[in-house]
Design a protein around this motif. Structure first.
Motif, short mmCIF file in Angstrom:
data_model
loop_
_atom_site.label_atom_id
_atom_site.label_comp_id
_atom_site.label_asym_id
_atom_site.label_seq_id
_atom_site.Cartn_x
_atom_site.Cartn_y
_atom_site.Cartn_z
N THR A 1 0.84 -1.20 0.00
CA THR A 1 0.00 0.00 0.00
C THR A 1 0.87 1.25 0.00
O THR A 1 0.57 2.24 -0.68
CB THR A 1 -0.92 0.01 1.22
OG1 THR A 1 -1.76 -1.16 1.18
CG2 THR A 1 -1.80 1.25 1.25
N SER B 1 -4.26 16.87 -3.41
CA SER B 1 -5.54 16.59 -4.06
C SER B 1 -5.72 15.10 -4.41
O SER B 1 -6.77 14.71 -4.93
CB SER B 1 -5.68 17.41 -5.34
OG SER B 1 -4.72 16.99 -6.31
N SER C 1 -6.76 11.41 -4.22
CA SER C 1 -7.77 10.63 -3.50
C SER C 1 -7.22 9.23 -3.30
O SER C 1 -7.30 8.38 -4.19
CB SER C 1 -9.08 10.58 -4.30
OG SER C 1 -9.61 11.87 -4.47
N PHE C 2 -6.67 8.99 -2.13
CA PHE C 2 -6.03 7.71 -1.85
C PHE C 2 -6.88 6.91 -0.87
O PHE C 2 -7.19 7.37 0.22
CB PHE C 2 -4.63 7.95 -1.27
CG PHE C 2 -3.88 6.69 -0.97
CD1 PHE C 2 -3.66 5.73 -1.95
CD2 PHE C 2 -3.40 6.45 0.31
CE1 PHE C 2 -2.97 4.57 -1.68
CE2 PHE C 2 -2.69 5.29 0.59
CZ PHE C 2 -2.48 4.35 -0.40
N GLN C 3 -7.24 5.70 -1.28
CA GLN C 3 -8.06 4.82 -0.45
C GLN C 3 -7.30 3.52 -0.17
O GLN C 3 -7.35 2.58 -0.97
CB GLN C 3 -9.38 4.49 -1.15
CG GLN C 3 -10.32 5.69 -1.27
CD GLN C 3 -11.65 5.29 -1.90
OE1 GLN C 3 -11.73 5.01 -3.09
NE2 GLN C 3 -12.67 5.25 -1.07
N LYS D 1 -8.03 1.38 2.01
CA LYS D 1 -9.08 0.38 2.19
C LYS D 1 -10.37 0.94 1.64
O LYS D 1 -10.56 2.16 1.62
CB LYS D 1 -9.25 0.03 3.67
CG LYS D 1 -8.07 -0.71 4.28
CD LYS D 1 -8.33 -1.07 5.73
CE LYS D 1 -7.15 -1.84 6.32
NZ LYS D 1 -7.38 -2.17 7.75
N GLU D 2 -11.24 0.08 1.21
CA GLU D 2 -12.51 0.53 0.62
C GLU D 2 -13.29 1.37 1.63
O GLU D 2 -13.50 0.96 2.77
CB GLU D 2 -13.34 -0.67 0.18
CG GLU D 2 -14.57 -0.28 -0.62
CD GLU D 2 -15.30 -1.48 -1.17
OE1 GLU D 2 -16.40 -1.27 -1.72
OE2 GLU D 2 -14.79 -2.61 -1.06
N GLY D 3 -13.68 2.53 1.16
CA GLY D 3 -14.45 3.44 2.01
C GLY D 3 -13.62 4.24 2.97
O GLY D 3 -14.17 5.03 3.77
N GLN D 4 -12.32 4.11 2.94
CA GLN D 4 -11.44 4.84 3.86
C GLN D 4 -10.49 5.72 3.07
O GLN D 4 -9.69 5.24 2.29
CB GLN D 4 -10.64 3.87 4.73
CG GLN D 4 -9.73 4.59 5.74
CD GLN D 4 -8.95 3.60 6.58
OE1 GLN D 4 -9.03 2.39 6.35
NE2 GLN D 4 -8.21 4.09 7.55
N MET D 5 -10.60 7.02 3.26
CA MET D 5 -9.73 7.98 2.58
C MET D 5 -8.54 8.32 3.48
O MET D 5 -8.70 8.50 4.69
CB MET D 5 -10.49 9.26 2.24
CG MET D 5 -11.61 9.08 1.24
SD MET D 5 -11.01 8.66 -0.42
CE MET D 5 -10.11 10.14 -0.82
N LEU D 6 -7.37 8.38 2.88
CA LEU D 6 -6.18 8.73 3.63
C LEU D 6 -5.50 9.90 2.93
O LEU D 6 -5.14 9.80 1.76
CB LEU D 6 -5.21 7.54 3.69
CG LEU D 6 -3.96 7.75 4.54
CD1 LEU D 6 -4.32 7.88 6.02
CD2 LEU D 6 -2.98 6.59 4.34
N PRO D 7 -5.36 11.03 3.62
CA PRO D 7 -4.73 12.18 2.98
C PRO D 7 -3.24 11.94 2.74
O PRO D 7 -2.55 11.33 3.56
CB PRO D 7 -4.94 13.32 3.99
CG PRO D 7 -5.09 12.63 5.30
CD PRO D 7 -5.76 11.32 5.01
#
Length: 254
Positions: free
Chosen positions: A138, A193, A195-197, A199-205
């Motif tokens: 990841t 900007s 958009s890193f996920q 895990k599904e449904g989890q956004m990580l800046p």
């Protein structure tokens, strides 16, 4: 083969003509006569000697030309393979950017050609936490996204390299402080900007901190790197996800 026979036949006929001309010119001058046997010898000897000899010569010549063409083709292929290997050896396997050694070599060459430019050192924020919490695969995905964002943010012709695990270098050729700040801020925003996920449904800046130093004409590459590093650490200490640009102090001999 047909071409060889035709060419050698032409040579043989030319030899026959030359033989006849010589016989007609020389033999009477020496007080002799050219009879039937002489005519036959003037024809048969060139045919029996010149034709096979010239055919063999043309065959060898064609083989030599073919070998030269094959050698030139092989040389071109080897040169192309060498260029590909040299290019591959100069690149970071994962991101495709210049590796550390090649980046600093290019930076040094650029500095020798021109005094103008700005060195940026770009470091991914909190990257160890991504590897620790989500795994290195990841982390690699995040690093590739950051690398692509950096490419999008810099200008065409700028020199890019991966100089550490999550650290990148960018030499902005000819850029002064104001332009370098604009480029660095654009890089920072591009990364922010993403958009890193993981895990599904989890956004990580994802964010980066950037330290940049405007190249002084007297500054060496190590001095530029140390100056940019200091400004990078300052950006980290001031909260990360920020850009700090300054000028490199130059050490002068007393």
């Amino acid at each position: 083969m047909n071409s060889i026979l035709v060419r050698s036949g032409v040579v043989a006929l030319a030899s026959v003509v030359a033989s006849l001309v010589l016989a007609v010119s020389i033999v009477p001058a020496l007080g002799g006569t050219v009879d039937g046997n002489a005519w036959m010898m003037c024809v048969l000897c060139p045919l029996l000697i010149a034709w096979p000899a010239s055919a063999y010569t043309f065959w060898q010549s064609d083989r030599l030309k073919s070998a030269h063409r094959e050698l030139a083709r092989t040389h071109a292929q080897l040169a192309a393979a060498h260029r590909r290997l040299a290019e591959k050896a100069s690149r970071d396997d994962m991101t495709g950017m210049l590796n550390r050694e090649t980046f600093f070599a290019r930076l040094d060459r650029s500095r020798r050609r021109s005094d103008r430019g700005t060195l940026l050192i770009i470091d991914a924020d909190n990257f160890k936490a991504i590897n620790d919490n989500y795994g290195h695969l990841t982390g690699d995905e995040a690093l590739l996204l950051i690398a692509e964002a950096i490419r999008s943010g810099v200008r065409s012709g700028d020199v890019l390299g991966r100089i550490g695990g999550e650290e990148f270098g960018a030499f902005l050729t000819g850029a002064g402080e104001q332009e370098a700040r604009q480029v660095a801020e654009r890089v920072r925003r591009e990364v922010e900007s993403i958009s890193f996920q993981p895990k599904e449904g989890q956004m990580l800046p994802l964010t980066v901190s950037i330290g940049g130093t405007v190249c002084a004409s007297e500054a060496t590459v190590p001095e530029l790197v140390r100056a940019a590093d200091r400004l990078l650490y300052e950006a980290k200490h001031r909260g990360r996800n920020r850009v700090i640009i300054g000028k490199a102090p130059v050490s002068r001999a007393a």
